[in-house]
Design a protein around this motif. Sequence first.
Motif, PDB file in Angstrom:
ATOM      1  N   GLU A   9      -4.040  -1.585  -2.496  1.00 52.41           N
ATOM      2  CA  GLU A   9      -5.030  -1.668  -1.426  1.00 52.41           C
ATOM      3  C   GLU A   9      -4.759  -0.590  -0.377  1.00 52.41           C
ATOM      4  N   GLY A  10      -5.840   0.049   0.095  1.00 55.99           N
ATOM      5  CA  GLY A  10      -5.709   1.057   1.139  1.00 55.99           C
ATOM      6  C   GLY A  10      -5.309   2.426   0.638  1.00 55.99           C
ATOM      7  N   SER A  11      -5.268   2.621  -0.684  1.00 57.48           N
ATOM      8  CA  SER A  11      -4.824   3.915  -1.219  1.00 57.48           C
ATOM      9  C   SER A  11      -5.920   4.973  -1.203  1.00 57.48           C
ATOM     10  N   GLY A  12      -7.168   4.569  -0.945  1.00 59.47           N
ATOM     11  CA  GLY A  12      -8.231   5.561  -0.763  1.00 59.47           C
ATOM     12  C   GLY A  12      -9.071   5.851  -1.984  1.00 59.47           C
ATOM     13  N   LYS A  13      -9.044   4.976  -2.979  1.00 54.63           N
ATOM     14  CA  LYS A  13      -9.815   5.209  -4.203  1.00 54.63           C
ATOM     15  C   LYS A  13     -11.309   5.338  -3.915  1.00 54.63           C
ATOM     16  N   LEU A 130      -5.851   8.724 -12.399  1.00 50.70           N
ATOM     17  CA  LEU A 130      -5.317   9.238 -11.145  1.00 50.70           C
ATOM     18  C   LEU A 130      -4.728   8.072 -10.359  1.00 50.70           C
ATOM     19  N   LEU A 131      -3.411   8.065 -10.201  1.00 50.86           N
ATOM     20  CA  LEU A 131      -2.729   7.007  -9.468  1.00 50.86           C
ATOM     21  C   LEU A 131      -2.510   7.470  -8.031  1.00 50.86           C
ATOM     22  N   LEU A 132      -3.258   6.889  -7.112  1.00 56.87           N
ATOM     23  CA  LEU A 132      -3.115   7.216  -5.694  1.00 56.87           C
ATOM     24  C   LEU A 132      -1.991   6.359  -5.132  1.00 56.87           C
TER      25      LEU A 132
END
Length: 210
Positions: A9-13, A130-132
Amino acid sequence: MFITLEGIEGSGKTTQIDRLAEFLEANGMKCVTTRQPGGTVIGENIRSILLNPANHTLQPMTELLLYLADRAQHIDEIISPALAAGKTVICDRYFDATLVYQGYARGLSVQLLLELHQILFDNLKPDVTLLLDLSPRQGLERAWQQLNSGQRVGHESRFENEAVAFHKKVRTGYLELARLEPQRFRIIDAAQSPDQVFAEISKTLSSFLK
């Protein structure tokens, strides 16, 4: 091509997915953007159950089965037709999220989840994920800022209400998946500004496409 964005959560996806589609379309690729859970009318109804904080008694197996139902509808209605038409699908979360949230964090058997994906979905996997990546505390801080400011809807905050320890397990799970499948995963430093994150994404994908 099938591309997924993953992260805590909150990673910007969600911030990056439309920019990514614009970037790929500028490079001649027709794109479809979507998300899990959701992406279809039926999926959005399932999403409303899964993410509603009022449903805090939802059991891990119930949660898993709802995600699988959402994915079955989503693959059949959105993902498979788009791929068959030669389009690039960009999905905000997919099977890897199930492995880390219901497997690594909830404690369900990861092997069972792998077998179910093979049986139900013929092991359909993305070409690139893509792993943010960023720390759970920073991710949750961002997520709650968005919720409190109205940028995100409060009735989709069930996972934000989980303890930091839960989100640490999620992040650990993601990094383990990336270690196990380095040919598919690309780790992006999501602690940067949105513009810096997108610059890294576009550079990474340009290299991948070559």
